[in-house]
Design an enzyme around this catalytic site. Structure first.
Site, PDB file in Angstrom:
ATOM      1  N   GLY B  14      13.934 -12.599 -11.136  1.00 40.74           N
ATOM      2  CA  GLY B  14      13.394 -12.857  -9.800  1.00 40.74           C
ATOM      3  C   GLY B  14      12.039 -13.517  -9.892  1.00 40.74           C
ATOM      4  O   GLY B  14      11.143 -13.028 -10.579  1.00 40.74           O
ATOM      5  N   GLY B  16       9.862 -14.279  -7.283  1.00 37.08           N
ATOM      6  CA  GLY B  16       8.976 -14.144  -6.124  1.00 37.08           C
ATOM      7  C   GLY B  16       7.637 -13.585  -6.556  1.00 37.08           C
ATOM      8  O   GLY B  16       7.290 -13.595  -7.745  1.00 37.08           O
ATOM      9  N   GLY B  17       6.894 -13.070  -5.595  1.00 32.86           N
ATOM     10  CA  GLY B  17       5.544 -12.589  -5.880  1.00 32.86           C
ATOM     11  C   GLY B  17       5.518 -11.467  -6.909  1.00 32.86           C
ATOM     12  O   GLY B  17       4.703 -11.476  -7.840  1.00 32.86           O
ATOM     13  N   GLY B  19       7.830 -10.555  -9.196  1.00 35.68           N
ATOM     14  CA  GLY B  19       8.301 -10.995 -10.511  1.00 35.68           C
ATOM     15  C   GLY B  19       7.259 -11.831 -11.218  1.00 35.68           C
ATOM     16  O   GLY B  19       6.979 -11.639 -12.411  1.00 35.68           O
ATOM     17  N   PHE B 120      -3.910  -6.058  12.086  1.00 41.67           N
ATOM     18  CA  PHE B 120      -2.455  -5.986  12.041  1.00 41.67           C
ATOM     19  C   PHE B 120      -2.036  -4.642  12.618  1.00 41.67           C
ATOM     20  O   PHE B 120      -2.870  -3.748  12.803  1.00 41.67           O
ATOM     21  CB  PHE B 120      -1.982  -6.109  10.587  1.00 41.67           C
ATOM     22  CG  PHE B 120      -1.219  -7.377  10.282  1.00 41.67           C
ATOM     23  CD1 PHE B 120      -1.732  -8.615  10.603  1.00 41.67           C
ATOM     24  CD2 PHE B 120       0.026  -7.318   9.644  1.00 41.67           C
ATOM     25  CE1 PHE B 120      -1.022  -9.775  10.303  1.00 41.67           C
ATOM     26  CE2 PHE B 120       0.734  -8.477   9.343  1.00 41.67           C
ATOM     27  CZ  PHE B 120       0.222  -9.705   9.673  1.00 41.67           C
ATOM     28  N   THR B 256       4.799 -14.253  12.868  1.00 45.72           N
ATOM     29  CA  THR B 256       3.959 -13.215  12.276  1.00 45.72           C
ATOM     30  C   THR B 256       3.353 -12.241  13.285  1.00 45.72           C
ATOM     31  O   THR B 256       2.992 -12.612  14.411  1.00 45.72           O
ATOM     32  CB  THR B 256       2.815 -13.829  11.439  1.00 45.72           C
ATOM     33  OG1 THR B 256       1.975 -12.767  10.971  1.00 45.72           O
ATOM     34  CG2 THR B 256       1.952 -14.771  12.266  1.00 45.72           C
ATOM     35  N   HIS B 355      14.376  -7.530   8.897  1.00 43.21           N
ATOM     36  CA  HIS B 355      13.256  -8.176   8.210  1.00 43.21           C
ATOM     37  C   HIS B 355      13.009  -7.642   6.801  1.00 43.21           C
ATOM     38  O   HIS B 355      12.689  -8.403   5.893  1.00 43.21           O
ATOM     39  CB  HIS B 355      11.989  -7.969   9.046  1.00 43.21           C
ATOM     40  CG  HIS B 355      10.760  -8.619   8.517  1.00 43.21           C
ATOM     41  ND1 HIS B 355      10.703  -9.969   8.277  1.00 43.21           N
ATOM     42  CD2 HIS B 355       9.549  -8.124   8.181  1.00 43.21           C
ATOM     43  CE1 HIS B 355       9.490 -10.267   7.817  1.00 43.21           C
ATOM     44  NE2 HIS B 355       8.774  -9.177   7.735  1.00 43.21           N
ATOM     45  N   ARG B 402       7.564   0.183   6.990  1.00 43.05           N
ATOM     46  CA  ARG B 402       6.487  -0.524   6.311  1.00 43.05           C
ATOM     47  C   ARG B 402       5.480  -1.078   7.321  1.00 43.05           C
ATOM     48  O   ARG B 402       5.867  -1.590   8.363  1.00 43.05           O
ATOM     49  CB  ARG B 402       7.059  -1.681   5.488  1.00 43.05           C
ATOM     50  CG  ARG B 402       5.992  -2.570   4.878  1.00 43.05           C
ATOM     51  CD  ARG B 402       6.557  -3.562   3.910  1.00 43.05           C
ATOM     52  NE  ARG B 402       7.256  -4.679   4.516  1.00 43.05           N
ATOM     53  CZ  ARG B 402       6.679  -5.693   5.160  1.00 43.05           C
ATOM     54  NH1 ARG B 402       5.368  -5.720   5.321  1.00 43.05           N
ATOM     55  NH2 ARG B 402       7.412  -6.664   5.668  1.00 43.05           N
ATOM     56  N   LEU B 408       3.063  -7.776   0.706  1.00 51.65           N
ATOM     57  CA  LEU B 408       2.418  -8.634  -0.291  1.00 51.65           C
ATOM     58  C   LEU B 408       1.529  -7.795  -1.212  1.00 51.65           C
ATOM     59  O   LEU B 408       1.420  -8.069  -2.411  1.00 51.65           O
ATOM     60  CB  LEU B 408       1.602  -9.746   0.380  1.00 51.65           C
ATOM     61  CG  LEU B 408       2.398 -10.823   1.122  1.00 51.65           C
ATOM     62  CD1 LEU B 408       1.477 -11.928   1.635  1.00 51.65           C
ATOM     63  CD2 LEU B 408       3.481 -11.430   0.251  1.00 51.65           C
TER      64      LEU B 408
END
Lengths: 238, 591
Positions: B14, B16-17, B19, B120, B256, B355, B402, B408
């Site tokens: 993988g 992505g971030g 990996g 957020f 977002t 999501h 989450r 991230l």
């Protein structure tokens, strides 16, 4: 509507050909990627790349009725007049100038090689602070319009200079990334970066044709970035 | 044995971030590391993350404290996030984020030159007592893109060996169940290879494509979870799926939470700011599960907009063109492309959309995969040679829900942690487990099944059916009888998928073959989700049941553990023992 797709499977085909498909869009202004999914349901042997389907991953760059772009954010109405209405076929070909692996999938090796040549990573030989390296909003604004590149290769594969010298001319995408680091106040490898570009080919094969600007799906301007690098090289030479 | 073997110290599956953060750590230490990714790494789904990375770096608020972030995360998880893992993530976070800046990530900036942070959902100061915090570090609304490209660039610099457009199809285990590596297919040539390694790290991301409507990329097919389940390994809290409040209606594309962080808010068809009724304090910045449910109630009560009354609106125009174009430029583009709406002038039609997978392969903070042990008491036991990081893993820092901006952070903190741990283990001498030919044959069985198929149903049709079962039976609101029906439908699909047909068997860049293998994984994740959702007889976080509307701490203040062999749901204790702070005790969760 009619869709005409470039087909080539090296295992079975001696040469590429265009294959016609009939797709029912129910009159909707679908994205070109949606059309490809409908074709794939009919003919699973047709190969193309896709991932995010929202224009940020850069997988599905292709040539649509003569113009490079991303299939996932190009609605039929924007491909060419008459396509949405079914008066003209949708014509899909792989990105030009790169070897075809199969159907719409091209070998991006040369494109990635040129990207790697510009050392596309921040270089700073001073010790890092315990927090972030400070950067003012004005300094940060200088890399806007540069860092957003998604490496889709729409620009470089529309550039005649890149078609001619894909091994020696870095191409618009790589040069945009080169300038992204030259313009970053946190990077201090400016001299080394510039000296690597100072030859007749790497940068100076750009003739300002600006195809890159007209096709970039992210609205970026590689020609302007190349101009900035030229100026830096010029100033350095004085 | 006719299959080629390639040997590494460690392989990461993988790109992505998570990996790439893990591979970067190991490549920096000089160990022979390979990263296997089914797409060129910058096409991974991390690229779609928009709003930011939540972390107490004390830029927006010089007095910010990682313990406040920890409190928010524990509360957000509805108290089934492991407090030792959440403590680790929030505490180590600032260091991991500053490293990203040093690597070159182009964060937006404050006047002081520091990283820009925005508010957020679910964020507070002073353990919920000090009002809304602004803790999400952002690069405009393209933080995931900026992060993923930065990590790819650093991996290039540090000499990670990439196997791009290689697809890992199965884990290879020895007779004792120790992991020896994976079978992977070179998509370009069609060659099948055994990658042998002392450490195999799964960083395969989520599985949102089990639902018909999702913000996830087309590649998010749960390959890691599928491989783990077929290997007989358990998954944890897999019933917990986050529905993001603001997917663009119809298209499913993400908008977002940062829009609401910057001051946007939701309105129903009457123009009413309805979140004031559901969450009087936090309003539109309540936790995602709370906002998604409120939106669905508005729609079910007939206050949805559009001809079918099936969505609400996200209003942004009052923020002004300048803020929208400087802070949310990507959103403006997406809204125009996918909703034919310019947010500067009119609100965006939005609806809760699948999501994020909170559940996954259970691990400790080092990424070590946990296997089933006798009961839910006692010490964890690990699968030798297997690690998991990022969305495929369940550490668990997200529990039942989450918080925005925490994915991230999860990626970089735990990708890094697994890299550090494996680096250390390799230095001490890690065992390379050796498979027999029969072990390899077993791992090839599924691929061989597709290769020898001569007839049966088509992959696209079966996939569509599976996605519609999940959408209709396991959505935002759930009900026992409806879920039982869904479980039965999936059992039927399992039989049919086992006999499905791969018509095109050609070698070069055969995406039909990859889609067939992905379908098997979608089925594994869907079935585990379905059985776990039916089994958890309470409502907690994202798991909301009409027939069990209340949280049941007496019976369910625990992880669920799905055992794929027995197809049964067990329980595992939640960690309530952080090392440096007092335990956050469960209490009623209001916003």
């Amino acid at each position: 509507m009619k869709v005409s797709i470039y087909r080539y499977n090296p295992e079975t085909d001696r040469e590429p050909s265009m294959k016609e498909y009939e797709v029912d869009t129910q009159g909707k202004d679908l994205m070109v990627l949606d059309i490809l999914a409908l074709v794939k349901e009919q003919d699973q042997s047709m190969a193309y790349r896709r991932s995010c389907r929202e224009g940020v991953c850069g997988s599905d760059g292709m040539n649509m009725n003569g113009k490079n772009g991303l299939a996932c954010i190009t609605p039929l109405s924007q491909v060419a007049p008459g396509v949405l209405e079914g008066k003209k076929p949708l014509i899909l070909r792989p990105l030009p100038g790169l070897p075809v692996i199969r159907d719409l999938v091209v070998d991006m090796g040369m494109f990635y090689n040129q990207y790697e040549k510009v050392q596309p990573y921040l270089q700073n030989n001073t010790p890092a602070p315990a927090i972030e390296r400070l950067q003012s909003p004005e300094e940060r604004a200088k890399i806007d319009g540069l860092y957003e590149c998604i490496l889709c290769a729409c620009c470089s594969t529309s550039c005649p200079s890149f078609w001619w010298n894909p091994d020696k001319f870095l191409g618009p995408a790589a040069l945009l990334q080169s300038y992204r680091f030259l313009a970053d106040s946190r990077d201090n490898a400016t001299e080394e970066r510039l000296s690597k570009l100072d030859d007749p080919f790497s940068l100076f094969r750009c003739h300002g044709i600006m195809n890159c600007v007209s096709v970039c799906p992210k609205g970026l301007n590689p020609t302007r970035a190349i101009g900035h690098i030229r100026s830096m090289l010029l100033e350095r030479g004085i | 044995m006719s299959i080629r073997t390639i040997t590494f110290d460690a392989i990461v599956v993988g790109g992505g971030g998570a990996g790439m953060r893990a591979s970067l750590q190991m490549a920096q230490s000089g160990f022979k590391t390979a990263l296997i990714s089914k797409v060129f790494p910058t096409r991974s789904h991390t690229v779609s993350a928009q709003g930011g990375i939540t972390c107490a770096i004390a830029s927006a608020d010089p007095n910010d404290d990682w313990r406040w972030h920890m409190y928010d995360t524990v509360k957000g998880s509805d108290y089934i996030g492991d407090q030792d893992a959440i403590e680790y993530m929030c505490n180590v976070g600032p260091e991991a984020v500053f490293e990203l800046d040093h690597m070159g990530l182009p964060f937006s900036r404050t006047e002081e030159g520091r990283i820009y942070q925005r508010p957020f959902g679910g964020q507070s100061k002073n353990f919920g007592e000090g009002g809304q915090a602004a803790r999400t570090c952002a690069a405009a609304d393209r933080t995931g893109h900026a992060l993923l490209h930065t990590l790819y660039q650093q991996n290039l610099k540090n000499g990670t060996q990439f196997y791009n457009e290689w697809y890992a199809s199965e884990l290879v285990k020895d007779d004792e169940g120790n992991v020896c590596g994976v079978i992977a297919i070179d998509i370009e040539s069609g060659e099948t290879v055994f990658f042998k390694a002392k450490a195999t790290v799964f960083a395969t991301g989520g599985s949102g494509r089990i639902y018909a409507s999702t913000t996830n990329a087309l590649i998010n097919t749960g390959d890691g979870v599928g491989m783990a389940l077929r290997a007989g390994l358990p998954v944890q809290d897999i019933e917990m799926w986050q529905f993001h409040p603001t997917g663009i209606a119809g298209a499913g594309v993400l908008v977002t939470e940062g829009c609401r962080g910057e001051g946007g808010y939701l309105i129903n068809k009457d123009g009413e700011r309805f979140m004031e009724r559901y969450a009087p304090n936090a309003k539109d910045l309540a936790s995602r599960d709370v906002v998604a449910r409120s939106m669905m109630m508005e729609i079910l009560d007939g206050r949805g907009a559009g001809p079918d009354g099936d969505h609400v609106f996200l209003k942004l125009d009052h923020l002004g063109e300048e803020v929208l174009h400087s802070r949310l430029p990507g959103i403006c583009e997406l809204a125009i492309t996918f909703a034919q709406t310019d947010p500067v002038k009119e609100p965006i039609p939005v609806v809760p959309t699948c999501h994020y997978m909170m559940g996954g392969i259970p691990t400790n903070v080092h990424g070590q995969a946990i296997k089933l042990s006798g009961g839910h008491e006692g010490e964890d036991q690990f699968v030798n040679g297997l690690f998991a990081v990022g969305e495929v893993a369940c550490v668990s820092v997200h529990g039942a829900n989450r918080l925005g901006g925490n994915s991230l952070l999860d990626l970089v903190v735990f990708g890094r942690a697994a890299g550090l741990f494996i680096e250390d283990q390799l230095r001490q001498g890690m065992t390379q487990y050796e498979p027999t030919d029969a072990n390899i044959e077993e791992a090839m069985a599924r691929l061989n099944r597709w290769e020898s198929s001569t007839g049966g149903e088509s992959v696209p049709a079966l996939r569509k059916e599976l996605q519609s079962v999940m959408q209709n039976h396991f959505g935002v609101f759930r009900k026992g009888d409806l879920m039982a029906e869904g479980v039965a439908k999936l059992a039927d699909l399992r039989k049919r998928i086992a006999n499905a047909h791969l018509e095109d068997k050609s070698k070069p860049f055969n995406t039909a073959r990859i889609e067939a293998l992905e379908l098997d994984n979608l089925l594994e994740v869907a079935e585990a989700t379905a059985i776990a959702a039916e089994g958890r007889t309470e409502s907690r976080g994202a798991h909301s049941r009409y027939d069990y509307p209340d949280r049941d701490d007496e019976n369910w203040l625990c992880h669920s553990i799905f055992d794929p062999k027995a197809k049964k749901l067990g329980k595992r204790d939640v960690n309530f023992k952080p090392k440096t702070v007092d335990t956050f005790q469960p209490k009623a969760r209001t916003y």
